[in-house]
Design an enzyme around this catalytic site. Structure first.
Site, PDB file in Angstrom:
ATOM      1  N   THR A  36       0.839  -1.196   0.000  1.00  0.00           N
ATOM      2  CA  THR A  36       0.000   0.000   0.000  1.00  0.00           C
ATOM      3  C   THR A  36       0.880   1.254   0.000  1.00  0.00           C
ATOM      4  O   THR A  36       0.639   2.208  -0.749  1.00  0.00           O
ATOM      5  CB  THR A  36      -0.935   0.015   1.215  1.00  0.00           C
ATOM      6  N   VAL A  64       4.429  -9.840  11.648  1.00  0.00           N
ATOM      7  CA  VAL A  64       4.456  -8.898  12.766  1.00  0.00           C
ATOM      8  C   VAL A  64       4.915  -7.530  12.247  1.00  0.00           C
ATOM      9  O   VAL A  64       6.057  -7.373  11.834  1.00  0.00           O
ATOM     10  CB  VAL A  64       5.397  -9.374  13.893  1.00  0.00           C
ATOM     11  N   ILE A 126      -4.091 -11.252  10.545  1.00  0.00           N
ATOM     12  CA  ILE A 126      -4.121 -11.072  12.002  1.00  0.00           C
ATOM     13  C   ILE A 126      -4.084  -9.584  12.362  1.00  0.00           C
ATOM     14  O   ILE A 126      -4.926  -9.065  13.083  1.00  0.00           O
ATOM     15  CB  ILE A 126      -2.950 -11.812  12.681  1.00  0.00           C
ATOM     16  N   LYS A 137     -13.938  -0.195  17.987  1.00  0.00           N
ATOM     17  CA  LYS A 137     -14.292  -0.074  19.415  1.00  0.00           C
ATOM     18  C   LYS A 137     -14.230   1.381  19.857  1.00  0.00           C
ATOM     19  O   LYS A 137     -15.069   1.839  20.651  1.00  0.00           O
ATOM     20  CB  LYS A 137     -13.341  -0.919  20.259  1.00  0.00           C
ATOM     21  N   ARG A 214     -38.641  -7.066  -3.079  1.00  0.00           N
ATOM     22  CA  ARG A 214     -39.771  -6.133  -2.964  1.00  0.00           C
ATOM     23  C   ARG A 214     -40.612  -6.457  -1.737  1.00  0.00           C
ATOM     24  O   ARG A 214     -41.108  -5.568  -1.060  1.00  0.00           O
ATOM     25  CB  ARG A 214     -40.624  -6.206  -4.228  1.00  0.00           C
ATOM     26  N   TYR A 215     -40.794  -7.726  -1.465  1.00  0.00           N
ATOM     27  CA  TYR A 215     -41.508  -8.180  -0.273  1.00  0.00           C
ATOM     28  C   TYR A 215     -41.262  -9.675  -0.114  1.00  0.00           C
ATOM     29  O   TYR A 215     -40.604 -10.305  -0.959  1.00  0.00           O
ATOM     30  CB  TYR A 215     -43.005  -7.871  -0.349  1.00  0.00           C
ATOM     31  N   HIS A 275     -45.466 -23.685  -6.153  1.00  0.00           N
ATOM     32  CA  HIS A 275     -45.501 -23.699  -4.686  1.00  0.00           C
ATOM     33  C   HIS A 275     -44.586 -24.777  -4.103  1.00  0.00           C
ATOM     34  O   HIS A 275     -44.958 -25.502  -3.186  1.00  0.00           O
ATOM     35  CB  HIS A 275     -46.930 -23.864  -4.189  1.00  0.00           C
ATOM     36  N   PHE A 462     -43.678 -45.372   4.087  1.00  0.00           N
ATOM     37  CA  PHE A 462     -44.478 -46.592   4.101  1.00  0.00           C
ATOM     38  C   PHE A 462     -45.969 -46.304   4.256  1.00  0.00           C
ATOM     39  O   PHE A 462     -46.367 -45.226   4.707  1.00  0.00           O
ATOM     40  CB  PHE A 462     -44.002 -47.555   5.191  1.00  0.00           C
ATOM     41  N   ASP A 467     -55.169 -49.437   3.388  1.00  0.00           N
ATOM     42  CA  ASP A 467     -56.231 -48.757   2.640  1.00  0.00           C
ATOM     43  C   ASP A 467     -55.725 -48.075   1.373  1.00  0.00           C
ATOM     44  O   ASP A 467     -56.415 -48.048   0.357  1.00  0.00           O
ATOM     45  CB  ASP A 467     -56.979 -47.760   3.540  1.00  0.00           C
ATOM     46  N   ARG A 509     -36.480 -43.980   2.977  1.00  0.00           N
ATOM     47  CA  ARG A 509     -37.610 -43.050   3.036  1.00  0.00           C
ATOM     48  C   ARG A 509     -37.194 -41.692   2.495  1.00  0.00           C
ATOM     49  O   ARG A 509     -36.043 -41.281   2.652  1.00  0.00           O
ATOM     50  CB  ARG A 509     -38.067 -42.910   4.495  1.00  0.00           C
TER      51      ARG A 509
END
Length: 513
Positions: A36, A64, A126, A137, A214-215, A275, A462, A467, A509
């Site tokens: 920099t 460091v 670091i 802070k 938008r929502y 959906h 299952f 039925d 399953r």
């Protein structure tokens, strides 16, 4: 009066010369480091080196350099406390009033496919986070900038009044802590994965804002769309929008569901979703054939739906898509003719997605609940239909087994209780989200109607009693695929035998709540 000072150390040098020049024009001295400083010196902007401030050389390959009392004392010293100012005077520590720091490119490093752990660790910053946190802070006195997008704001306020406002410093400090928290979250995630820790005692996730919506699900709900900090290639978040109005909250959820389903197929396939449930899935020798199958599966529900095609959209297919009102079309690409035709619809969202990435390793999925978060692996169990257990007297034919395999891929993406009636190339009826399984069976068979001849039925879990099998048998279903595992399995098997149904158990399953 002591001249004000700014410390600048950035990896991303976008706009830094203009910013530094603006600070010096306000009489602010610049302290800088490494690359920099070299960039600013080359631009003719006078700077002090860190060594000139600390009296201590940079060492350990740059690990460091800024971790020094003359740096952090200058950042943390409270200007409103005489004890702090006296200690700074005694130790020859001068205040630092502005900090402009961005961090080593850890994210960019770990996104490289061939990155080594050593390279990743060397790109853990670091000193940078330490300076940012110290300055944030003490934002009552220190202006801290981590985002190049904020340079102009700071310069504007300095030009107007000679200083930044406390409100601005507070906002910038909050951004800093978000930034360092996200940075640390990526490091924690990388190292956690590196040591293969599956159940960490704490979980820190980080996402980046992709879009303010938008929502939400309804117009009175506010919503935002955040994407993974490490982007998932095969996802709605990575799809590129070529045309149409911006995505809505519900569009994104439906698009995600459709993309997940499309991942199941390698042959030309088209998925239509409403959906978050499929309303039609079709495969074929060409993408046009696949579309015809998906459309005819449910030509009513596809209205206003989301369509995903896993092959390029050609002109022939586009001509059929153009006849419908659709929300989104997602595909690997669009032919020139197809795009011209479909983009004539102003609001239709056209998106491309890289389908070559569909089989890459996937992340865990998460669902928020009040007060917590549920995490699980995605349901990507690999299954071989040849290994399924035939539990009835009649074995399925090869054609029925092909249809079962197709229906089984589809049913895992339907909301439970889930039932799919299908042949070998298209869904014919889908029963989703009912509170009892027989209800879903009835819905799926009713939707299939006269197409039920030669169709099979898939159940994501299952049958708790016989039925459902009885109803299916009465309506003409001749083959059923289900996980098995009920204490009343034998009753379902006996019922299947009564109607001459071939039934197989998968032992897996596929609930989708």
């Amino acid at each position: 009066m002591t001249k004000r000072r700014a410390l600048i150390s950035v990896s991303d040098k976008t706009g830094i010369e203009k910013f530094a020049k603006g600070l010096t024009e306000q009489g602010i001295a610049i302290i800088s480091t490494g690359g920099t400083k070299a960039a600013l010196d080359q631009a003719g902007i006078p700077t002090l080196s860190i060594e000139e401030v600390t009296g201590f050389p940079e060492m350990m390959d740059g690990r460091v350099k800024t971790l020094h009392p003359k740096i952090h004392g200058g950042l943390l010293g409270r200007r409103d406390l005489k004890t702090h100012m006296k200690a700074m005077e005694q130790q020859d520590i001068q205040p630092i009033d502005f900090v402009c720091v961005n961090l080593y490119p850890f994210k960019e490093t770990i996104m490289k496919e061939d990155v080594t752990p050593e390279q990743a660790i060397e790109n853990i910053d670091i000193g940078g986070p330490s300076m940012l946190r110290s300055a944030a802070k003490n934002h009552q006195s220190v202006t801290v900038v981590v985002d190049p997008n904020d340079y102009e704001l700071v310069l504007t306020e300095l030009a107007a009044s000679g200083d930044t406002t406390i409100a601005t410093r507070q906002k910038l400090a909050a951004k800093v802590f978000r930034h360092t928290a996200a940075y640390d979250a990526l490091i924690a995630s990388y190292l956690t994965d590196l040591v293969e820790e599956k159940k960490p005692e704490s979980l820190t996730l980080t996402y980046e804002l992709q879009q303010s919506l938008r929502y939400g699900e309804n117009s009175h709900q506010e919503a935002m769309f955040y994407r993974d900090a490490l982007p998932t290639s095969f996802s709605i978040a990575s799809a590129k929008q070529l045309h149409g109005k911006e995505l809505s909250y519900n569009n994104i959820k439906d698009g995600d569901a459709a993309i997940r389903i499309s991942r199941e197929f390698n042959e030309p396939a088209v998925v239509a979703v409403k959906h978050m449930n499929p309303c039609g899935i079709g495969i074929g020798h060409t993408i046009f054939d696949a579309y015809q199958s998906a459309y005819s599966a449910d030509p009513v529900s596809i209205f206003g739906g989301i369509i995903v095609l896993n092959r390029e959209v050609d002109e022939q297919t586009a001509a059929q898509l153009h006849k419908l009102f659709l929300e989104i079309i997602i595909a690997p690409s669009f032919s020139k003719e197809a795009f011209t035709l479909l983009s004539s619809k102003k609001n239709l969202r056209l998106m491309t997605l890289d389908f070559t990435k569909k089989d890459k390793a996937t992340e865990d999925e998460s669902v928020s609940v009040l007060g917590g978060l549920l995490i699980q692996n995605q349901d990507l169990a690999e299954e071989d239909p040849q290994q399924w257990q035939v539990v009835t007297k009649r074995r399925p034919s090869e054609e029925e087994l092909k249809a079962m395999a197709f229906a089984w891929k589809a049913v895992k993406h339907v909301k439970s209780n889930a039932i799919v009636v299908a042949n070998h190339h298209q869904t014919l009826g889908i029963g989703a989200g009912q509170m009892n399984r027989i209800g879903s069976v009835q819905l799926a068979i009713k939707q299939a109607g006269a197409k039920i001849n030669d169709a099979v039925l898939a159940s994501d879990a299952f049958f708790p009693m016989s039925d459902s099998v009885e109803y299916a048998g009465e309506k003409g279903i001749k083959a059923i695929v289900q996980p098995g595992g009920s204490i009343k399995d034998q009753e379902s098997i006996d019922m299947a035998d009564k109607y001459g149904i071939a039934m197989v158990f998968t032992d897996v399953r596929h609930f989708r709540h």
